[in-house]
Write a protein that holds these residues in place. Structure first.
Motif, PDB file in Angstrom:
ATOM      1  N   LEU A 149       6.519   5.101   9.196  1.00  0.00           N
ATOM      2  CA  LEU A 149       6.623   4.347   7.950  1.00  0.00           C
ATOM      3  C   LEU A 149       5.328   4.442   7.142  1.00  0.00           C
ATOM      4  O   LEU A 149       5.369   4.577   5.914  1.00  0.00           O
ATOM      5  CB  LEU A 149       6.955   2.884   8.243  1.00  0.00           C
ATOM      6  N   GLY A 150       4.193   4.397   7.840  1.00  0.00           N
ATOM      7  CA  GLY A 150       2.920   4.556   7.136  1.00  0.00           C
ATOM      8  C   GLY A 150       2.798   5.927   6.510  1.00  0.00           C
ATOM      9  O   GLY A 150       2.357   6.068   5.360  1.00  0.00           O
ATOM     10  N   GLY A 151       3.208   6.963   7.248  1.00  0.00           N
ATOM     11  CA  GLY A 151       3.174   8.323   6.714  1.00  0.00           C
ATOM     12  C   GLY A 151       4.117   8.494   5.540  1.00  0.00           C
ATOM     13  O   GLY A 151       3.770   9.134   4.535  1.00  0.00           O
ATOM     14  N   ALA A 152       5.315   7.924   5.641  1.00  0.00           N
ATOM     15  CA  ALA A 152       6.278   8.008   4.543  1.00  0.00           C
ATOM     16  C   ALA A 152       5.769   7.283   3.308  1.00  0.00           C
ATOM     17  O   ALA A 152       5.966   7.740   2.167  1.00  0.00           O
ATOM     18  CB  ALA A 152       7.620   7.413   4.982  1.00  0.00           C
ATOM     19  N   THR A 188       4.055   7.412  -2.119  1.00  0.00           N
ATOM     20  CA  THR A 188       3.210   6.912  -3.195  1.00  0.00           C
ATOM     21  C   THR A 188       2.401   8.027  -3.830  1.00  0.00           C
ATOM     22  O   THR A 188       2.127   8.002  -5.032  1.00  0.00           O
ATOM     23  CB  THR A 188       2.270   5.811  -2.682  1.00  0.00           C
ATOM     24  N   ALA A 189       2.023   9.026  -3.032  1.00  0.00           N
ATOM     25  CA  ALA A 189       1.288  10.163  -3.591  1.00  0.00           C
ATOM     26  C   ALA A 189       2.176  10.992  -4.506  1.00  0.00           C
ATOM     27  O   ALA A 189       1.750  11.460  -5.571  1.00  0.00           O
ATOM     28  CB  ALA A 189       0.730  11.029  -2.468  1.00  0.00           C
ATOM     29  N   VAL A 214       5.251   3.771  -8.123  1.00  0.00           N
ATOM     30  CA  VAL A 214       5.685   3.624  -6.730  1.00  0.00           C
ATOM     31  C   VAL A 214       4.639   2.827  -5.950  1.00  0.00           C
ATOM     32  O   VAL A 214       4.980   1.986  -5.112  1.00  0.00           O
ATOM     33  CB  VAL A 214       5.915   5.004  -6.083  1.00  0.00           C
ATOM     34  N   VAL A 215       3.375   3.091  -6.237  1.00  0.00           N
ATOM     35  CA  VAL A 215       2.294   2.305  -5.622  1.00  0.00           C
ATOM     36  C   VAL A 215       2.473   0.831  -5.939  1.00  0.00           C
ATOM     37  O   VAL A 215       2.378  -0.030  -5.062  1.00  0.00           O
ATOM     38  CB  VAL A 215       0.918   2.803  -6.120  1.00  0.00           C
ATOM     39  N   VAL A 216       2.748   0.539  -7.200  1.00  0.00           N
ATOM     40  CA  VAL A 216       2.948  -0.850  -7.613  1.00  0.00           C
ATOM     41  C   VAL A 216       4.120  -1.470  -6.851  1.00  0.00           C
ATOM     42  O   VAL A 216       4.045  -2.614  -6.386  1.00  0.00           O
ATOM     43  CB  VAL A 216       3.196  -0.927  -9.133  1.00  0.00           C
ATOM     44  N   GLY A 217       5.217  -0.712  -6.705  1.00  0.00           N
ATOM     45  CA  GLY A 217       6.380  -1.230  -5.990  1.00  0.00           C
ATOM     46  C   GLY A 217       6.076  -1.562  -4.547  1.00  0.00           C
ATOM     47  O   GLY A 217       6.494  -2.616  -4.040  1.00  0.00           O
ATOM     48  N   LEU A 223      -2.619   2.807   1.143  1.00  0.00           N
ATOM     49  CA  LEU A 223      -1.409   2.004   1.267  1.00  0.00           C
ATOM     50  C   LEU A 223      -0.631   2.391   2.517  1.00  0.00           C
ATOM     51  O   LEU A 223      -0.054   1.538   3.187  1.00  0.00           O
ATOM     52  CB  LEU A 223      -0.527   2.183   0.029  1.00  0.00           C
ATOM     53  N   GLY A 224      -0.605   3.685   2.825  1.00  0.00           N
ATOM     54  CA  GLY A 224       0.039   4.120   4.062  1.00  0.00           C
ATOM     55  C   GLY A 224      -0.618   3.486   5.267  1.00  0.00           C
ATOM     56  O   GLY A 224       0.062   3.059   6.215  1.00  0.00           O
ATOM     57  N   ILE A 225      -1.938   3.390   5.232  1.00  0.00           N
ATOM     58  CA  ILE A 225      -2.675   2.749   6.324  1.00  0.00           C
ATOM     59  C   ILE A 225      -2.341   1.268   6.386  1.00  0.00           C
ATOM     60  O   ILE A 225      -2.148   0.705   7.471  1.00  0.00           O
ATOM     61  CB  ILE A 225      -4.189   2.958   6.137  1.00  0.00           C
ATOM     62  N   ALA A 226      -2.261   0.604   5.219  1.00  0.00           N
ATOM     63  CA  ALA A 226      -1.954  -0.825   5.183  1.00  0.00           C
ATOM     64  C   ALA A 226      -0.573  -1.101   5.780  1.00  0.00           C
ATOM     65  O   ALA A 226      -0.394  -2.049   6.564  1.00  0.00           O
ATOM     66  CB  ALA A 226      -2.015  -1.348   3.745  1.00  0.00           C
ATOM     67  N   VAL A 227       0.408  -0.275   5.437  1.00  0.00           N
ATOM     68  CA  VAL A 227       1.769  -0.460   5.950  1.00  0.00           C
ATOM     69  C   VAL A 227       1.807  -0.224   7.458  1.00  0.00           C
ATOM     70  O   VAL A 227       2.368  -1.031   8.209  1.00  0.00           O
ATOM     71  CB  VAL A 227       2.741   0.490   5.225  1.00  0.00           C
TER      72      VAL A 227
END
Length: 257
Positions: free
Chosen positions: A103-106, A111-112, A118-121, A168-172
């Motif tokens: 999920l973090g990788g996705a 977002t990239a 998408v980042v905002v979402g 964000l991937g790291i945060a998720v």
């Protein structure tokens, strides 16, 4: 673990990890930690009564249904000879290190590729989850941090959002990881290392020795763990600990003169 404890430990994890991933300002750290706190609730989307499942009504309810079906299907084809006879829905697929990493990788990829909106979402969904777990106070705090962050980066705020996709991937992933660690301390344990086979079980529930486990929602969690992490969650905010140490030193110095 209760939802609010999951969210609080996610907040603490986000603040602790933020400097290591290049999140250096107070506004960025608050947004990063609030996002991590929100996604620390996401693994419980596999339960129809969880906060995450009820957050957006039929939208998150539908996602919860899909996750339960996927988890049950995966459990039925991967369970080992000593795995328990369960449906394989709650605390299975979403409660694994593999799920957190995927999920973090996705999230990082999505977002990239998808750009700033998408980042905002992703951030807004995380903040809504965190607010649902920790209370209404979080939205004005995180919202103020977002406004502050935008003001610091204006007029390049949207362009700057592209640079936080990996974070964000790291945060998720960190939020999901923290959730699994919390559940692994409870009596039920957590199949954290799926699909690594352990003692004949593909879904082996990791847990500490019996004396160190606690029951969800009981005194150990409500009267000890939650207050400890609440204090830690304040002390980890950038600038709070140095300010507190400085204050104590000043008080001590004045009392000895």
């Amino acid at each position: 673990m209760m939802g609010r404890t999951h969210a609080l430990t996610g907040w603490c994890a986000g603040l602790a990890v933020a400097p290591a991933v290049g999140v250096t300002t107070l506004s960025q750290a608050v947004v990063f930690a609030a996002t991590t706190a929100g996604y620390a609730l996401l693994p419980d989307l596999d339960h129809p009564g969880a906060r995450a499942s009820r957050l957006l009504g039929p939208v998150t309810g539908g996602l919860s249904w899909l996750l339960r079906k996927a988890s049950a299907g995966l459990y039925s084809v991967t369970k080992g000879p000593r795995d328990e006879r369960k449906k394989g829905t709650h605390r299975h697929l979403t409660h694994t290190l593999l799920f957190a990493l995927l999920l973090g990788g996705a999230t990082a990829w999505g977002t990239a590729e998808g750009g700033p909106w998408v980042v905002v979402g992703v951030v807004v969904f995380g903040l809504l989850l965190a607010e649902d777990g920790l209370g209404d106070w979080l939205l004005p705090v995180a919202g103020g941090a977002v406004v502050w962050w935008v003001a610091e980066n204006s007029p390049n705020a949207l362009a700057e959002l592209d640079s936080v996709a990996g974070r964000l991937g790291i945060a998720v992933a960190l939020g999901c990881f923290t959730h699994c660690l919390g559940d692994a301390l409870t009596e039920s344990g957590c199949p954290f290392l799926f699909p690594v086979p352990i003692a004949g079980e593909t879904w082996y529930e990791l847990r500490p020795p019996k004396a160190l486990r606690f029951r969800t929602g009981k005194k150990v969690e409500t009267a000890f763990l939650f207050p400890v992490f609440a204090v830690l969650g304040v002390l980890l905010i950038p600038g709070v600990w140095p300010a507190l140490v400085g204050f104590v030193n000043d008080v001590f110095s004045s009392s000895t003169t």
